[in-house]
Enzyme design. Structure first.
Site, mmCIF file in Angstrom:
data_model
loop_
_atom_site.group_PDB
_atom_site.id
_atom_site.type_symbol
_atom_site.label_atom_id
_atom_site.label_comp_id
_atom_site.label_asym_id
_atom_site.label_seq_id
_atom_site.Cartn_x
_atom_site.Cartn_y
_atom_site.Cartn_z
ATOM 1 N N GLY A 1 0.815 -1.204 0.000
ATOM 2 C CA GLY A 1 0.000 0.000 0.000
ATOM 3 C C GLY A 1 0.852 1.258 0.000
ATOM 4 O O GLY A 1 2.061 1.213 0.203
ATOM 5 N N MET A 2 0.190 2.367 -0.205
ATOM 6 C CA MET A 2 0.833 3.671 -0.301
ATOM 7 C C MET A 2 1.710 3.994 0.904
ATOM 8 O O MET A 2 1.489 3.488 2.010
ATOM 9 C CB MET A 2 -0.244 4.753 -0.400
ATOM 10 N N TYR B 1 14.267 12.771 -0.587
ATOM 11 C CA TYR B 1 13.132 13.688 -0.661
ATOM 12 C C TYR B 1 13.559 15.113 -0.994
ATOM 13 O O TYR B 1 12.756 15.916 -1.465
ATOM 14 C CB TYR B 1 12.330 13.652 0.645
ATOM 15 N N ASP C 1 6.170 -6.148 5.981
ATOM 16 C CA ASP C 1 5.779 -4.751 5.766
ATOM 17 C C ASP C 1 6.358 -4.281 4.428
ATOM 18 O O ASP C 1 7.561 -4.053 4.326
ATOM 19 C CB ASP C 1 6.317 -3.912 6.937
ATOM 20 N N ILE D 1 -0.156 10.577 6.017
ATOM 21 C CA ILE D 1 1.234 10.993 5.817
ATOM 22 C C ILE D 1 1.540 12.220 6.668
ATOM 23 O O ILE D 1 2.577 12.299 7.331
ATOM 24 C CB ILE D 1 1.500 11.288 4.325
ATOM 25 N N GLU E 1 8.650 13.794 4.215
ATOM 26 C CA GLU E 1 7.443 13.358 3.498
ATOM 27 C C GLU E 1 6.355 14.422 3.549
ATOM 28 O O GLU E 1 5.621 14.626 2.569
ATOM 29 C CB GLU E 1 6.916 12.058 4.101
#
Length: 219
Positions: free
Chosen positions: A16-17, A52, A87, A148, A156
């Site tokens: 998942g995201m 990032y 995970d 998030i 993030e």
């Protein structure tokens, strides 16, 4: 859950995201199953924050780092008896993250070919097994972005919404085509493990059904 019906050597991957709650779900699911967990190594990752800040410079380094960590985990899972809840699946690295940056031009063709070649070599090792089940956690884009922001990991929170929107769309396209193993889709609105740990109880029979029905499938 009737554990006697489950495969003796079992791997469940939670996909998942970013920020959708895979780690929390994996830890919660492992307890009633009496499985070990295989968690993505984020703390101490030497490339994550730099990535990032500058995708193009650090994406290859980040993906190679994750690939190496997954290879070590693959060997550990293979060597241990019993079941594991993992995970994030390795298929997300190749099918979403590396592919997205290659197609966006932030990963060069040479780096992408090197990365996929290493992935292919890893899959061919005797340690590698496909999951018995892939659990796909999904929800709306707005709900995912809120998670998030609430988690607040590194940079993030400062990443443009457009990046998450593109990743969200790619995840939906990817899971629609995924056929490597049985898939169970679970909406994040159907449980709340932080406030209501018992909300997993209604999901366990669905997981058991998928595992039992797929027990005869070649890994």
């Amino acid at each position: 859950m009737n554990q006697s019906q489950l495969p003796s050597k079992c791997l469940i991957s939670v996909a998942g995201m970013v920020g959708i709650g895979k780690t929390t779900f994996a830890k919660a699911l492992a307890k009633p199953l009496h499985y070990r967990t295989s968690l993505e190594k984020v703390d101490g990752n030497p490339y994550l924050d730099a990535f990032y800040k500058d995708f193009e410079r650090w994406v290859f380094h980040l993906q190679i780092y994750f690939l190496g960590e997954r290879f070590k985990e693959t060997k550990r899972i293979d060597a241990c008896p019993g079941g594991f809840v993992q995970d994030r699946s390795i298929y997300e690295d190749t099918g979403i993250f590396a592919r997205m940056h290659y197609e966006k031009g932030t990963m060069s063709e040479a780096d992408y070919r090197t990365y996929t070649s290493l992935f292919d070599a890893m899959v061919m090792t005797p340690y590698f097994h496909h999951p018995n089940l892939l659990i796909y956690l999904h929800g709306s884009l707005d709900a995912t972005i809120k998670r998030i922001q609430r988690r607040g990991r590194g940079l993030e929170k400062e990443t443009p919404i457009s990046y998450w929107r593109e990743m969200f769309d790619r995840y939906e396209q990817w899971i629609a085509r995924f056929d490597t193993c049985p898939v169970l889709k679970i909406d994040i609105d159907d449980y709340d493990l932080l406030r209501h740990p018992g909300s997993l109880d209604s999901i366990l029979p669905l997981i058991e059904e998928k595992l039992v029905s797929g027990a005869g499938r070649k890994r």
